[in-house]
Design an enzyme around this catalytic site. Structure first.
Site, short mmCIF file in Angstrom:
data_model
loop_
_atom_site.label_atom_id
_atom_site.label_comp_id
_atom_site.label_asym_id
_atom_site.label_seq_id
_atom_site.Cartn_x
_atom_site.Cartn_y
_atom_site.Cartn_z
N SER A 267 0.85 -1.34 0.06
CA SER A 267 -0.11 -0.04 -0.03
C SER A 267 0.90 1.23 0.07
CB SER A 267 -1.02 -0.11 1.07
OG SER A 267 -2.11 0.70 0.79
N LYS A 271 4.29 2.01 -2.26
CA LYS A 271 4.67 3.35 -3.16
C LYS A 271 5.94 3.57 -2.71
CE LYS A 271 -0.13 5.15 -2.05
NZ LYS A 271 -0.95 4.48 -2.67
N TRP A 358 -10.29 0.12 -4.94
CA TRP A 358 -9.55 1.41 -4.63
C TRP A 358 -8.18 1.53 -5.30
CZ3 TRP A 358 -11.05 6.02 -3.79
CH2 TRP A 358 -10.50 6.89 -3.02
N HIS A 408 -7.77 -5.76 0.61
CA HIS A 408 -6.52 -5.05 0.82
C HIS A 408 -5.93 -5.75 1.99
CE1 HIS A 408 -4.08 -1.46 0.29
NE2 HIS A 408 -4.15 -0.98 1.34
C1 GCU Z 1 -5.48 4.57 1.65
C2 GCU Z 1 -4.77 5.69 0.39
C3 GCU Z 1 -4.12 4.71 -0.43
C4 GCU Z 1 -3.03 3.72 0.49
C5 GCU Z 1 -3.88 3.08 1.48
C6 GCU Z 1 -2.93 2.35 2.28
O1 GCU Z 1 -6.49 3.78 1.21
O2 GCU Z 1 -6.01 6.03 -0.25
O3 GCU Z 1 -3.27 5.23 -1.46
O4 GCU Z 1 -2.32 2.94 -0.59
O5 GCU Z 1 -4.50 3.85 2.29
O6 GCU Z 1 -1.50 2.63 2.68
O7 GCU Z 1 -3.33 1.28 3.03
#
Ligand code: GCU
Length: 427
Positions: A267, A271, A358, A408
């Site tokens: 997540s 990144k 998402w 997720h």
């Molecule tokens: C949120 C955010 C995402 C990210 C996520 C996470 O949902 O919008 O961009 O990847 O958190 O880090 O769990």
């Protein structure tokens, strides 16, 4: 959708509520409405020249890193920082004798006010020198295992992500409690990793920067970078930088094969892992687990999270200039397939989950597909397919992809694929 609501920060809400005229943001989950978009070509230089050879690509690579730094993540400070590694504990018979467990703090010698990065390292006893997975964790080293002798992190603690376990300290700041112990152990199958002959290194991402808009004031960004600049680095840049500092330490650890350090992130940390791997080619391979928007997913594809939304909910993650693309993503000089291409010719794994729309699984897949030409330049097959695979099917060659059933998360299924990927490609 819960996840989306979950992360509505007060900041986002107040900005939203005080502007009664602002239209409701619309998030698209309909493939028919995605529309068309034109991706920038990684193999065209800034001056429009075609990139034909590996040598051309090396120049182009530097250009692309600059473009991502100027427009998306901000500039990673280049200066070498004096580090001091201090081993605070060693257990030579951890996990029922399977592993050596070490705790090592990384201190910034010239910046004693900046908190240390506290690394938790498990080394397989079965090997003299082992390859290693390196990944930051979301809620402290005590979260990744149930072992009672890992000290609770005393740092700022993300509360939303882990339910009610954080309590406020005297200053009203959330801190970990015993309830955190082992809370995310399921995501870190340490025994399985060790039994396969790999080491695992992890540290709390909040050591590097607490994840909120003011977090930079108490992290590494309080002393490095320039907050007046539109391309000053953001939190994702800082977390990625921190991964490279852990790698600096791992290079000094005799039981680690420092030519085989695989960075992994889920997540928002995914990144950061991809951006770290793009800039620092000492990482032998990169794994993006559901990194989504600002990670592996194409920004121009209108599906799930958007650039505008991520910049609004998480204003501290990226550089200031990234916000200028909120309403015109098409003007971004880069897109995320080019970030993935920066990993070439090294192995890359991009993973999605089908209840995690998402993050835009198809957008993540297409990110990987469109990195292909750069792998080809190195005589490698990247993904080698443009057909979206069936669920729970790992596809590709030097670049791999799967779309797992479920939400997720990071599951054993994901780790099984990553271990196989590492066995086959990170030799
Ligand atoms: C949120 C955010 C995402 C990210 C996520 C996470 O949902 O919008 O961009 O990847 O958190 O880090 O769990």
């Amino acid at each position: 959708m819960n996840r989306m609501l979950f992360w509505l920060t007060p900041l986002f809400l107040s900005a939203h509520l005080t502007n009664a005229q602002a239209p409701e943001p619309v998030f698209n989950y309909d493939e028919a409405k995605v529309g068309t978009y034109k991706l920038p070509n990684p193999l065209t230089s800034n001056t429009g020249k075609p990139v034909k050879t590996r040598a051309d690509w090396e120049n182009r690579r530097a250009e692309l890193i600059q473009l991502f730094a100027e427009n998306v993540y901000g500039q990673t400070p280049k200066q070498t920082i004096k580090l001091r590694f201090q081993t605070t504990a060693v257990d030579s018979s951890a996990l029922n004798g399977l592993a050596i467990r070490k705790m090592v703090s990384i201190f910034f010698v010239d910046y004693p006010q900046v908190p240390s990065i506290d690394v938790l390292l498990y080394l397989p006893k079965s090997k003299k020198v082992a390859p290693v997975f390196l990944g930051l964790n979301f809620c402290g080293n005590h979260c990744v295992t149930t072992e009672a002798d890992i000290p609770l992190s005393t740092r700022w603690m993300i509360s939303g992500a882990v339910g009610e376990a954080a309590v406020n300290n005297r200053n009203g700041e959330p801190r970990a409690t015993e309830k955190f112990r082992g809370m995310q152990a399921r995501r870190w199958p340490i025994e399985m990793i060790i039994k396969r002959g790999y080491a695992l290194a992890t540290a709390y991402y909040g050591d590097i920067e607490p994840d909120h808009p003011q977090g930079w004031r108490s992290g590494i960004r309080s002393v490095l970078g320039d907050t007046t600049k539109a391309d000053n680095w953001g939190a994702i840049g800082a977390w990625g930088w921190g991964m490279s500092r852990i790698l600096d330490y791992l290079q000094t650890e005799p039981r680690i094969d420092s030519k085989r350090v695989i960075t992994i992130g889920h997540s928002r940390i995914g990144k950061a892992a991809v951006w770290a791997g793009a800039q620092d080619d000492r990482f032998a391979a990169v794994i993006s687990n559901e990194s989504g928007e600002g990670g592996a997913a194409l920004s121009r594809r209108w599906y799930g999270e958007t650039v505008e939304r991520i910049n609004t909910s998480f204003p501290h993650w990226f550089c200031g200039r990234y916000k200028t693309y909120n309403k015109n993503v098409a003007n971004l000089p880069v897109d995320q397939h080019e970030l993935l291409a920066l990993i070439a010719p090294r192995p890359l794994y991009v993973a999605s989950a089908n209840d995690d729309q998402w993050s835009d699984p198809k957008g993540e897949f297409l990110g990987a597909v469109n990195a292909e030409p750069v792998y080809r330049l190195y005589g490698k097959t990247g993904l080698g397919t443009a057909t979206f695979p069936a669920l729970n099917q790992s596809v590709g060659q030097t670049v791999r992809y799967h779309d797992r059933t479920g939400k997720h998360d990071v599951t054993d299924y994901d780790w099984e694929q990553y271990l196989r990927f590492a066995d086959e490609l990170v030799r």
